[in-house]
Design a protein around this motif. Structure first.
Motif, mmCIF file in Angstrom:
data_model
loop_
_atom_site.group_PDB
_atom_site.id
_atom_site.type_symbol
_atom_site.label_atom_id
_atom_site.label_comp_id
_atom_site.label_asym_id
_atom_site.label_seq_id
_atom_site.Cartn_x
_atom_site.Cartn_y
_atom_site.Cartn_z
ATOM 1 N N GLN A 177 0.123 -11.555 -4.279
ATOM 2 C CA GLN A 177 0.928 -10.372 -4.554
ATOM 3 C C GLN A 177 0.078 -9.223 -5.063
ATOM 4 N N ARG A 178 -0.892 -9.531 -5.915
ATOM 5 C CA ARG A 178 -1.788 -8.477 -6.431
ATOM 6 C C ARG A 178 -2.584 -7.825 -5.310
ATOM 7 N N TRP A 179 -3.122 -8.641 -4.401
ATOM 8 C CA TRP A 179 -3.873 -8.091 -3.281
ATOM 9 C C TRP A 179 -2.983 -7.211 -2.403
ATOM 10 N N ILE A 180 -1.763 -7.670 -2.167
ATOM 11 C CA ILE A 180 -0.829 -6.899 -1.348
ATOM 12 C C ILE A 180 -0.487 -5.572 -2.026
ATOM 13 N N ILE A 181 -0.263 -5.592 -3.338
ATOM 14 C CA ILE A 181 0.030 -4.365 -4.083
ATOM 15 C C ILE A 181 -1.130 -3.387 -3.983
ATOM 16 N N LEU A 182 -2.345 -3.879 -4.222
ATOM 17 C CA LEU A 182 -3.515 -2.994 -4.224
ATOM 18 C C LEU A 182 -3.822 -2.450 -2.831
ATOM 19 N N LEU A 183 -3.742 -3.308 -1.820
ATOM 20 C CA LEU A 183 -4.068 -2.856 -0.464
ATOM 21 C C LEU A 183 -3.000 -1.909 0.086
ATOM 22 N N TYR A 184 -1.730 -2.223 -0.165
ATOM 23 C CA TYR A 184 -0.680 -1.326 0.315
ATOM 24 C C TYR A 184 -0.756 0.016 -0.411
ATOM 25 N N THR A 185 -1.042 -0.020 -1.704
ATOM 26 C CA THR A 185 -1.181 1.232 -2.461
ATOM 27 C C THR A 185 -2.369 2.037 -1.955
ATOM 28 N N ALA A 186 -3.478 1.365 -1.658
ATOM 29 C CA ALA A 186 -4.650 2.058 -1.105
ATOM 30 C C ALA A 186 -4.304 2.713 0.234
ATOM 31 N N TYR A 187 -3.533 1.987 1.051
ATOM 32 C CA TYR A 187 -3.083 2.545 2.335
ATOM 33 C C TYR A 187 -2.215 3.782 2.113
ATOM 34 N N ARG A 188 -1.286 3.716 1.149
ATOM 35 C CA ARG A 188 -0.418 4.864 0.870
ATOM 36 C C ARG A 188 -1.195 6.032 0.268
ATOM 37 N N LEU A 189 -2.265 5.734 -0.465
ATOM 38 C CA LEU A 189 -3.054 6.809 -1.080
ATOM 39 C C LEU A 189 -3.815 7.627 -0.043
#
Length: 416
Positions: free
Chosen positions: A105-117
Motif C-alpha cells: 500500500q505504501r508503494w502504491i501511495i507513493l508511486l501514484y502520488t508521484a504520477y499525479r505530481l
C-alpha cells in the motif's frame, strides 16, 4: 486573436476531457481486471494524492497566468513549484509510513502520488503557454497523456495484476512526455534571463492564502461525502460516487472551457475595462443557467440509460437515477464557484477567497449530518448544494464589491 481563442477552447476542452475520462476509467479498469482488493488499494492512494497535489499546486496557476506585469519573473514561479512539490511529496511519504499500511500500500501511495505530481510539474510550464495564449498545446498535452495513461494501464493489467510496476511505468512515461514535449514548447514562451529582485519565499507567502483556499475548496464537497460514509456506510458512499461520475465529466468540461478566458479577464481587470468585464461576467452567468437547463434535460432523457450503460453489473444503481438531478445543480454551482475563485485570484482579493471558502466549509459541516439523516443518500447531494451555494454567494458578493472599488479608481489595486 479570435481564431486562436477558438482553437484554445477546442483543444483545451477536448484534451482535458480526454485526460479526465482516462483517469476516471482507472478505477473501472482496475476493478474489472485486477479485482476489488487492488481497487481498494488504488482508491486509498487516490484520496491521499488529491490532498498532496492540491498542496503542491499551491493554488498558484491563476496567480501566475494573471501576473501580466511580471511582478515575479518566470524562473521564480518554476523554482517555487519545485519547492512545493518536494515538500508535498515528503509529507506524503511521512504520512504513509506513520500509518499502519502494508508495504504494498505504501508503494502504491507513493508511486501514484508521484504520477499525479507530474500534473503539478507540467502545470507551471503550462502557465507559460497560457500567458502566451497557446492553450491548444496544453490541450494536446493532456489528451496525449490521458491516452498514454489508458494504454499503459490496460496493457499493464493484462500482463500483470500488480499495481506497483504499472504505476512506476505510468510515472516514467508521463514524466518523459513532459520532459521531451511540454518543456521544450513552453520554454520558448518563458524568459528565464530575468532575475527576481524579491526573495522566492515572497511569492510563496503571497500565494499562501491561495494554497489555504485550494485546500478548503477541496474540503467543501468532501465534507458531505465524509458524513455519508460515516452515517450511511461504505456501500451507500460507493453508490453516491458512482452516480456522480458521469455528472463530473460535465463539471470538468465547463471548468476547462473557462480556463482560456483567464488571460482575457486579467487584461480587462488590469486595463479597468469595466464594460467588457461585466459583460463577460454576465455571459458566464447566463451560460451556467443554460448549462443547468441542458443538464437537467439530459438527465431526464438519458440519465437512467447512462447509468445502465456504465454499470451493467450493478443494476441496483438504477434506483438512484433521480439523484442525478440534484447532482447536476451541485455541479453547476461548483463550476460557478470555481470561476469566481479564478476571478478573485486575478483581483488578488485573498481575504474574500478565504472567507468564502470558510463559509462554504461551515455550511457543509452544519447541514451534512441532519440532511443525511433526513433524506439518506440524497442528503449528501443537498448538503453539497448548500455548502457550495453558500461559498458561491459569498464569492459573488465579494467580487462585485471589489469590482466597484477597483473600477471606481484609476490607481493601483486597493488592498483587501
Amino acid at each position: 486573436m479570435e481564431k486562436q481563442l477558438k482553437k484554445n477552447l477546442l483543444f483545451n476542452t477536448v484534451g482535458s476531457l480526454v485526460f479526465y475520462i482516462c483517469q476516471s476509467a482507472m478505477t473501472i479498469l482496475v476493478l474489472a481486471l485486477a479485482g476489488s482488493t487492488a481497487n481498494g488499494l488504488l482508491a486509498t492512494a487516490m484520496t491521499i494524492s488529491n490532498v498532496v497535489v492540491s498542496a503542491a499546486g499551491f493554488g498558484m496557476r491563476t496567480f501566475q497566468v494573471s501576473d501580466l506585469n511580471g511582478h515575479y519573473p518566470d524562473r521564480t514561479y518554476l523554482n517555487s513549484r519545485y519547492i512545493t512539490m518536494l515538500v508535498a511529496f515528503v509529507g506524503c511519504g511521512i504520512f504513509a509510513f506513520l500509518n499502519s499500511y502494508s508495504n504494498e500500500q505504501r508503494w502504491i501511495i507513493l508511486l501514484y502520488t508521484a504520477y499525479r505530481l507530474i500534473e503539478s510539474w507540467s502545470d507551471v510550464w503550462h502557465g507559460y503557454l497560457q500567458k502566451a495564449e497557446r492553450m491548444d498545446i496544453i490541450g494536446i498535452s493532456f489528451g496525449v497523456r490521458g491516452i498514454l495513461t489508458f494504454v499503459v494501464l490496460v496493457v499493464g493489467l493484462l500482463l500483470t495484476h500488480h499495481l506497483v510496476p504499472i504505476l512506476a511505468v505510468l510515472f516514467l512515461s508521463n514524466a518523459i512526455y513532459v520532459l521531451c514535449v511540454d518543456i521544450p514548447f513552453a520554454s520558448k514562451h518563458a524568459n528565464f534571463a530575468v532575475v527576481s529582485k524579491k526573495p522566492l519565499f515572497d511569492l510563496l507567502k503571497e500565494c499562501l492564502p491561495l494554497a489555504v483556499c485550494a485546500f478548503l475548496n477541496t474540503a467543501v464537497p468532501s465534507i458531505p461525502r465524509y458524513y455519508c460514509e460515516r452515517i450511511l456506510g461504505t456501500t451507500e458512499m460507493g453508490y453516491f460516487a458512482s452516480v456522480f461520475l458521469p455528472v463530473a465529466i460535465l463539471q470538468v468540461a465547463m471548468i476547462y472551457l473557462f480556463v482560456p478566458f483567464i488571460t482575457t479577464f486579467a487584461r480587462m481587470w488590469i486595463d479597468r475595462n469595466r464594460l467588457g468585464y461585466y459583460k463577460g461576467l454576465l455571459f458566464l452567468l447566463i451560460g451556467l443557467v443554460v448549462l443547468w437547463g441542458c443538464g437537467a434535460l439530459g438527465v431526464v432523457l438519458l440519465g437512467r440509460w447512462g447509468l445502465g450503460f456504465l454499470y451493467p453489473n450493478t443494476p441496483e444503481l438504477l434506483d438512484y437515477a433521480p439523484l442525478l438531478q440534484p447532482l447536476v445543480l451541485a455541479t453547476v454551482l461548483t463550476v460557478l464557484s470555481s470561476v469566481l475563485i479564478h476571478l478573485l485570484t486575478i483581483a488578488r482579493a485573498m481575504k474574500i477567497l478565504i472567507a468564502s471558502s470558510l463559509a462554504g466549509c461551515l455550511a457543509a459541516w452544519l447541514c451534512s449530518a441532519p440532511l443525511l439523516q433526513q433524506f439518506g443518500i440524497y442528503g449528501a447531494a443537498y448538503a453539497t448544494i448548500f455548502g457550495i451555494g453558500v461559498q458561491a454567494m459569498v464569492s459573488l458578493a465579494g467580487l462585485l464589491l471589489w469590482c466597484r472599488l477597483w473600477f471606481a479608481q484609476k490607481e493601483p489595486n486597493p488592498q483587501n
